[in-house]
Motif scaffolding. Structure first.
Motif, PDB file in Angstrom:
ATOM      1  N   VAL A   1      69.008  19.895 -40.578  1.00 14.48           N
ATOM      2  CA  VAL A   1      70.455  20.011 -40.794  1.00 14.48           C
ATOM      3  C   VAL A   1      70.958  21.405 -40.452  1.00 14.48           C
ATOM      4  O   VAL A   1      72.149  21.686 -40.568  1.00 14.48           O
ATOM      5  CB  VAL A   1      70.840  19.659 -42.245  1.00 14.48           C
ATOM      6  N   SER A   2      70.057  22.298 -40.065  1.00 11.09           N
ATOM      7  CA  SER A   2      70.401  23.667 -39.721  1.00 11.09           C
ATOM      8  C   SER A   2      71.103  24.340 -40.901  1.00 11.09           C
ATOM      9  O   SER A   2      70.699  24.169 -42.038  1.00 11.09           O
ATOM     10  CB  SER A   2      71.248  23.698 -38.450  1.00 11.09           C
ATOM     11  N   HIS A   3      72.208  25.065 -40.624  1.00 13.45           N
ATOM     12  CA  HIS A   3      72.860  25.847 -41.682  1.00 13.45           C
ATOM     13  C   HIS A   3      74.146  25.174 -42.164  1.00 13.45           C
ATOM     14  O   HIS A   3      75.084  25.851 -42.596  1.00 13.45           O
ATOM     15  CB  HIS A   3      73.179  27.255 -41.171  1.00 13.45           C
ATOM     16  N   SER A   4      74.180  23.872 -42.117  1.00 10.70           N
ATOM     17  CA  SER A   4      75.404  23.174 -42.499  1.00 10.70           C
ATOM     18  C   SER A   4      75.678  23.303 -43.988  1.00 10.70           C
ATOM     19  O   SER A   4      74.767  23.371 -44.811  1.00 10.70           O
ATOM     20  CB  SER A   4      75.314  21.698 -42.111  1.00 10.70           C
ATOM     21  N   LEU A   5      76.963  23.329 -44.318  1.00  7.50           N
ATOM     22  CA  LEU A   5      77.439  23.335 -45.701  1.00  7.50           C
ATOM     23  C   LEU A   5      78.222  22.057 -45.957  1.00  7.50           C
ATOM     24  O   LEU A   5      78.888  21.537 -45.063  1.00  7.50           O
ATOM     25  CB  LEU A   5      78.341  24.542 -45.971  1.00  7.50           C
ATOM     26  N   THR A   6      78.169  21.563 -47.172  1.00  5.82           N
ATOM     27  CA  THR A   6      78.908  20.361 -47.566  1.00  5.82           C
ATOM     28  C   THR A   6      80.272  20.787 -48.085  1.00  5.82           C
ATOM     29  O   THR A   6      80.376  21.385 -49.156  1.00  5.82           O
ATOM     30  CB  THR A   6      78.147  19.588 -48.653  1.00  5.82           C
ATOM     31  N   MET A   7      81.324  20.469 -47.322  1.00  8.69           N
ATOM     32  CA  MET A   7      82.667  20.960 -47.666  1.00  8.69           C
ATOM     33  C   MET A   7      83.694  19.848 -47.809  1.00  8.69           C
ATOM     34  O   MET A   7      84.844  20.119 -48.135  1.00  8.69           O
ATOM     35  CB  MET A   7      83.131  21.969 -46.599  1.00  8.69           C
ATOM     36  N   ARG A   8      83.317  18.598 -47.589  1.00  4.67           N
ATOM     37  CA  ARG A   8      84.284  17.499 -47.629  1.00  4.67           C
ATOM     38  C   ARG A   8      84.085  16.573 -48.825  1.00  4.67           C
ATOM     39  O   ARG A   8      84.690  15.519 -48.909  1.00  4.67           O
ATOM     40  CB  ARG A   8      84.241  16.700 -46.328  1.00  4.67           C
ATOM     41  N   ARG A   9      83.234  16.965 -49.749  1.00 11.82           N
ATOM     42  CA  ARG A   9      83.033  16.217 -50.989  1.00 11.82           C
ATOM     43  C   ARG A   9      82.447  17.158 -52.026  1.00 11.82           C
ATOM     44  O   ARG A   9      81.866  18.195 -51.685  1.00 11.82           O
ATOM     45  CB  ARG A   9      82.097  15.027 -50.770  1.00 11.82           C
ATOM     46  N   PRO A  10      82.554  16.823 -53.295  1.00 18.33           N
ATOM     47  CA  PRO A  10      81.938  17.670 -54.320  1.00 18.33           C
ATOM     48  C   PRO A  10      80.422  17.499 -54.328  1.00 18.33           C
ATOM     49  O   PRO A  10      79.899  16.467 -53.903  1.00 18.33           O
ATOM     50  CB  PRO A  10      82.557  17.153 -55.626  1.00 18.33           C
ATOM     51  N   LEU A  11      79.747  18.511 -54.795  1.00 18.58           N
ATOM     52  CA  LEU A  11      78.297  18.481 -54.919  1.00 18.58           C
ATOM     53  C   LEU A  11      77.898  18.245 -56.373  1.00 18.58           C
ATOM     54  O   LEU A  11      78.521  18.764 -57.290  1.00 18.58           O
ATOM     55  CB  LEU A  11      77.689  19.803 -54.436  1.00 18.58           C
ATOM     56  N   HIS A  12      76.864  17.456 -56.562  1.00 17.13           N
ATOM     57  CA  HIS A  12      76.367  17.155 -57.896  1.00 17.13           C
ATOM     58  C   HIS A  12      74.980  17.756 -58.072  1.00 17.13           C
ATOM     59  O   HIS A  12      74.156  17.732 -57.160  1.00 17.13           O
ATOM     60  CB  HIS A  12      76.320  15.641 -58.129  1.00 17.13           C
ATOM     61  N   ILE A  13      74.735  18.281 -59.259  1.00 14.03           N
ATOM     62  CA  ILE A  13      73.463  18.913 -59.583  1.00 14.03           C
ATOM     63  C   ILE A  13      72.825  18.176 -60.745  1.00 14.03           C
ATOM     64  O   ILE A  13      73.495  17.843 -61.730  1.00 14.03           O
ATOM     65  CB  ILE A  13      73.653  20.398 -59.944  1.00 14.03           C
ATOM     66  N   ARG A  14      71.530  17.900 -60.619  1.00 12.93           N
ATOM     67  CA  ARG A  14      70.766  17.318 -61.726  1.00 12.93           C
ATOM     68  C   ARG A  14      69.646  18.278 -62.099  1.00 12.93           C
ATOM     69  O   ARG A  14      68.929  18.753 -61.214  1.00 12.93           O
ATOM     70  CB  ARG A  14      70.155  15.966 -61.326  1.00 12.93           C
ATOM     71  N   GLN A  15      69.523  18.557 -63.381  1.00  5.11           N
ATOM     72  CA  GLN A  15      68.393  19.358 -63.833  1.00  5.11           C
ATOM     73  C   GLN A  15      67.256  18.399 -64.171  1.00  5.11           C
ATOM     74  O   GLN A  15      67.348  17.592 -65.095  1.00  5.11           O
ATOM     75  CB  GLN A  15      68.749  20.213 -65.040  1.00  5.11           C
ATOM     76  N   LEU A  16      66.161  18.494 -63.419  1.00  6.60           N
ATOM     77  CA  LEU A  16      65.049  17.578 -63.570  1.00  6.60           C
ATOM     78  C   LEU A  16      64.067  18.035 -64.641  1.00  6.60           C
ATOM     79  O   LEU A  16      63.378  17.221 -65.258  1.00  6.60           O
ATOM     80  CB  LEU A  16      64.317  17.412 -62.243  1.00  6.60           C
ATOM     81  N   ALA A  17      63.971  19.338 -64.820  1.00  9.79           N
ATOM     82  CA  ALA A  17      63.093  19.930 -65.826  1.00  9.79           C
ATOM     83  C   ALA A  17      63.514  21.384 -65.973  1.00  9.79           C
ATOM     84  O   ALA A  17      64.436  21.854 -65.284  1.00  9.79           O
ATOM     85  CB  ALA A  17      61.626  19.822 -65.392  1.00  9.79           C
ATOM     86  N   ALA A  18      62.867  22.098 -66.859  1.00  9.48           N
ATOM     87  CA  ALA A  18      63.197  23.514 -67.023  1.00  9.48           C
ATOM     88  C   ALA A  18      62.946  24.249 -65.711  1.00  9.48           C
ATOM     89  O   ALA A  18      61.840  24.221 -65.162  1.00  9.48           O
ATOM     90  CB  ALA A  18      62.353  24.122 -68.133  1.00  9.48           C
ATOM     91  N   GLY A  19      63.992  24.869 -65.169  1.00 16.17           N
ATOM     92  CA  GLY A  19      63.865  25.640 -63.937  1.00 16.17           C
ATOM     93  C   GLY A  19      63.759  24.831 -62.673  1.00 16.17           C
ATOM     94  O   GLY A  19      63.397  25.368 -61.626  1.00 16.17           O
TER      95      GLY A  19
END
Length: 250
Positions: free
Chosen positions: A42-60
């Protein structure tokens, strides 16, 4: 204790990432911020046309439904409790040599860290398709280089692109600092047809043809050496600029 952020482009569950995180754990506190799924090439692409979601899978350990560059940007600015001392991306199960650097999500995660002023390292294992990946060998080499970076730093606006031959440790001859080589692929675009007869094109595969120039990353890895290529953010051709500036209009 140094804070080390780990990312990649193969996804948060990739075995290369786990090997890298384990190796870096002996150097400092490790936080993983990686794509939720595979984001290779994907090279250096950034996601700018939708929100990003983060999931914490474990500590750190955090998974981001975005690109490698997204991961580093969000990790540094929103997820980590302090600025990391080092960003390390990998271990990619395949080389990132020559022109492939331009497409690599692995390298781009390290480039994003460098753009943010953080010493950064991209790590790839030069394994062929279907070849068993000796991630522990690459992780040990990455740890050596990371320790040196933590001790001495890197030149300004420069990241290290590390490629390790997929060989047992005893068969690796040593390491070399190299320049970026060149490559092109023959028959890299495959023409296919769907059940309705519509024509499609699939990019990927093909036969790589590498430049045989000396002192390159390609030559070093093919000869059994670890390759470390310093990649600079400034892509200006300064020699050409000097010539062209002589034609500037008054």
């Amino acid at each position: 204790m140094p804070l080390i952020m780990i990312s990649n482009d193969d996804g948060v569950n990739a075995p290369g990432l786990r090997a890298l995180a384990d190796a870096m754990g002996s150097l400092g506190r490790v936080v993983v911020v990686a794509p939720e799924v595979d984001n290779s090439a994907v090279s250096h692409s950034l996601t700018m046309r939708r929100p990003l979601h983060i999931r914490q899978l474990a500590a750190g350990i955090f998974a981001v439904d975005g690109t490698p560059a997204d991961c580093v940007m969000i990790g540094v600015n929103k997820l980590l409790d302090s600025r990391p001392d080092l960003v390390v991306s990998g271990i990619n199960p395949g080389a990132n040599l020559g022109d492939d650097i331009n497409y690599s999500g692995t390298v781009s995660a390290a480039r994003e860290g460098t753009m943010m002023g953080i010493p950064s390292l991209a790590v790839s294992l030069a394994a062929a398709d279907g070849e068993g990946c000796l991630f522990a060998v690459a992780a040990a080499r990455a740890r050596e280089v990371a320790a040196e970076i933590l001790e001495r730093g890197l030149p300004p606006d420069t990241l290290f692109n590390l490629n390790v031959p997929n060989r047992p440790a005893a068969e690796i001859k040593g390491r070399r600092y190299t320049r970026q080589g060149r490559r092109h692929y023959e028959n890299a675009i495959q023409e296919t047809f769907d059940p309705w007869g519509r024509r499609h094109f699939w990019i990927g595969g093909g036969t790589p043809r590498w430049s045989k120039a000396s002192e390159t990353d390609v030559q070093a890895v093919a000869s059994g050496y670890v390759s470390i290529t310093p990649i600079h953010l400034d892509m200006t051709n300064h020699r050409a600029l000097e010539v062209l500036q002589g034609t500037n209009e008054p």
